[in-house]
Design an enzyme around this catalytic site. Structure first.
Site, PDB file in Angstrom:
ATOM      1  N   ARG A  58     -20.154  12.514  33.296  1.00 43.32           N
ATOM      2  CA  ARG A  58     -19.603  13.628  32.494  1.00 43.32           C
ATOM      3  C   ARG A  58     -18.990  13.108  31.193  1.00 43.32           C
ATOM      4  O   ARG A  58     -18.950  13.803  30.188  1.00 43.32           O
ATOM      5  CB  ARG A  58     -18.588  14.437  33.320  1.00 43.32           C
ATOM      6  N   TYR A 111     -28.684  34.252  16.914  1.00 43.00           N
ATOM      7  CA  TYR A 111     -29.103  34.153  18.308  1.00 43.00           C
ATOM      8  C   TYR A 111     -28.156  35.007  19.175  1.00 43.00           C
ATOM      9  O   TYR A 111     -26.941  34.973  18.994  1.00 43.00           O
ATOM     10  CB  TYR A 111     -29.066  32.686  18.741  1.00 43.00           C
ATOM     11  N   ASP A 183     -26.450  26.073  12.954  1.00 41.78           N
ATOM     12  CA  ASP A 183     -27.445  26.084  14.021  1.00 41.78           C
ATOM     13  C   ASP A 183     -28.806  25.911  13.356  1.00 41.78           C
ATOM     14  O   ASP A 183     -29.334  26.824  12.730  1.00 41.78           O
ATOM     15  CB  ASP A 183     -27.358  27.397  14.809  1.00 41.78           C
ATOM     16  N   LYS A 208     -35.657  23.782  22.480  1.00 42.17           N
ATOM     17  CA  LYS A 208     -36.734  24.284  21.642  1.00 42.17           C
ATOM     18  C   LYS A 208     -37.535  23.112  21.075  1.00 42.17           C
ATOM     19  O   LYS A 208     -38.178  22.398  21.821  1.00 42.17           O
ATOM     20  CB  LYS A 208     -36.157  25.199  20.564  1.00 42.17           C
TER      21      LYS A 208
HETATM   22  C1  LIG Z   1     -32.324  29.202  22.145  1.00 37.73           C
HETATM   23  C2  LIG Z   1     -31.321  29.188  21.065  1.00 37.73           C
HETATM   24  C3  LIG Z   1     -29.970  28.947  21.327  1.00 37.73           C
HETATM   25  C4  LIG Z   1     -29.453  28.749  22.744  1.00 37.73           C
HETATM   26  O1  LIG Z   1     -29.974  27.575  23.284  1.00 37.73           O
HETATM   27  P1  LIG Z   1     -30.095  27.307  24.893  1.00 37.73           P
HETATM   28  O2  LIG Z   1     -30.642  25.941  24.944  1.00 37.73           O
HETATM   29  O3  LIG Z   1     -30.978  28.367  25.432  1.00 37.73           O
HETATM   30  O4  LIG Z   1     -28.706  27.435  25.435  1.00 37.73           O
HETATM   31  C5  LIG Z   1     -29.092  28.895  20.264  1.00 37.73           C
HETATM   32  N1  LIG Z   1     -29.508  29.101  18.990  1.00 37.73           N
HETATM   33  C6  LIG Z   1     -30.791  29.360  18.692  1.00 37.73           C
HETATM   34  C7  LIG Z   1     -31.178  29.573  17.279  1.00 37.73           C
HETATM   35  C8  LIG Z   1     -31.737  29.412  19.711  1.00 37.73           C
HETATM   36  O5  LIG Z   1     -33.022  29.678  19.419  1.00 37.73           O
END
Ligand SMILES: *Cc1c(COP(=O)(O)O)cnc(C)c1O
Length: 402
Positions: A58, A111, A183, A208
């Site tokens: 952790r 998101y 992000d 992603k």
């Molecule tokens: C999918 C996504 C998230 C969240 O990510 P997870 O790995 O599903 O928790 C946050 N921001 C964007 C732009 C995303 O496409």
């Protein structure tokens, strides 16, 4: 290994070599261990040493260190830390940096999980927020005030692939002493390095493009050591730890990020151009299109491509559903960034009862289709999407002959 002179595709393959153990394995071993044999002194130091990878997973793990070394080099930041999901990266960052009474500025059309974090958990903690039009720099400027502690940008954004000018917003935010987090999931560090444009922190859903194969859930925070230290202190108490096996899988995905992104982005640009020329498509959103409102800013702050996600509008929900049903390659599924094309109708993903005004404000029309273009053959993709639109927009309602 001296890596100062290496370019991105080389760094993806080699930037973690200096943090590897002495085993000599060409492929780094997996460290599936919760704990590590350590001296009392090492144990005592663990609680205060960010991302310590020799005590308890952790707190840190060698597989985390390898991912972090590669991503920090790509983003140009001092440090990076993998977490259990993109949402763990975003929420841990917010919880680490915000106190009751603080104010957050973000954009409309982010998101969904990020929007819910702001309206739910953060609001309950007494943290307020203002949501602005991402392209309106004056609106960001007006919304950022003395109590604004965090400015959260998402560019390109979900689902409309809108563009926010990172440098302009960062300048306003820094003038008010706020921290800027971006992000950058839709771009990946291949196409956009927010730190170079003035942002303080870079966030990714590594689920992603970074992972790239739709086979893991992970997140990343990248930034300077001091901020990463604070976020790590929160992460070890909120506990969104990435498992070592998934960290290893993420590293495996990262090796091919450069060649995958080049293909995703070229494919998406080809599909966007074909849809833009199609008379039955009312609107196409992809920053590659010269007519796209984000094109000029995207050309300044992105390099080598604009990502694999595009959105387009056909007239209504029924038509959009027919178009999606007519696609042979793209599968109907949430998420993006994997090698396979995925498609959704965003309006269908919102809870029943969400009012149309709220959806329109987020840019989500009933006939909107979001297509996350994979790495299939570009000619196959264009032919498939165009044929699905041809058939879906000319079928009489109720006909099911395709
Ligand atoms: C999918 C996504 C998230 C969240 O990510 P997870 O790995 O599903 O928790 C946050 N921001 C964007 C732009 C995303 O496409």
């Amino acid at each position: 290994m001296a890596s100062d002179d290496l370019r991105i595709d080389s760094l993806l393959v080699h930037a973690d070599r200096h943090v590897r153990g002495p085993s000599g394995d060409v492929t780094p071993p997996i460290h599936p261990t919760s704990t590590f044999a350590a001296t009392d002194r090492a144990l005592a130091a663990a609680a205060t040493t960010p991302r310590n990878s020799g005590v308890y997973t952790r707190y840190g793990n060698p597989n985390h260190d390898e991912v972090a070394a590669v991503v920090a080099r790509l983003e140009g930041t001092e440090a990076a830390m993998p977490l259990a999901s993109g949402m763990a990266a975003i929420s841990t960052t917010a919880l680490a940096l915000l106190d009751p009474g603080d104010h957050v500025v973000l954009q409309r059309g982010v998101y969904g999980g990020t929007a819910t974090l702001a309206t739910g958990l953060l609001a309950r903690m007494g943290i307020t927020h203002t949501a602005v039009d991402q392209a309106d720099i004056a609106a960001w400027d007006a919304a950022i005030g003395p109590s604004t502690r965090l400015v959260l940008i998402e560019t390109p954004s979900n689902p409309r692939v809108g563009i926010t000018d990172i440098a302009a917003v960062s300048a306003h935010a820094h003038a008010h002493g706020a921290i800027v987090a971006v992000d950058s999931t839709f771009a990946s560090p291949i196409h956009q390095r927010p730190f170079e444009h003035g942002a303080d922190l870079v966030l990714h859903s590594a689920t992603k493009y970074l992972g790239g194969h739709s086979d893991l859930i992970a997140g990343i925070v990248a930034g300077p050591d001091d901020l990463l230290g604070r976020i790590w202190e929160t992460a070890i108490v909120t506990g969104g730890t990435l498992g070592p096996i998934d960290a290893w899988l993420l590293l495996r995905g990262l090796r091919t990020l450069g060649i995958r992104m080049a293909r995703h982005s070229a494919n998406a640009a080809a599909v966007a151009a074909a849809l833009h020329a199609h008379p039955a498509v009312a609107r196409v959103d992809h920053p590659s299109l010269p007519s796209d409102p984000g094109h000029a800013v995207a050309q300044r702050q992105m390099t080598g491509g604009f990502g694999g996600v595009l959105a387009f509008d056909v007239s209504d929900a029924t038509t959009a559903e027919r178009v999606i049903d007519g696609m042979r390659l793209a599968q109907r599924a949430v998420s993006l960034g994997g090698v396979e094309s995925l498609v959704v109708r965003p309006a269908a993903m919102w809870p029943a009862g969400t009012d149309d005004d709220a959806l329109e404000r987020a840019g989500i029309t009933a006939g909107l289709i979001r297509l996350a273009v994979g790495v299939e053959d570009p000619d196959d993709l264009v032919a498939d999407v165009v044929s699905a639109v041809d058939r879906g927009t000319t079928s009489a309602p109720g006909r099911t002959d395709h």
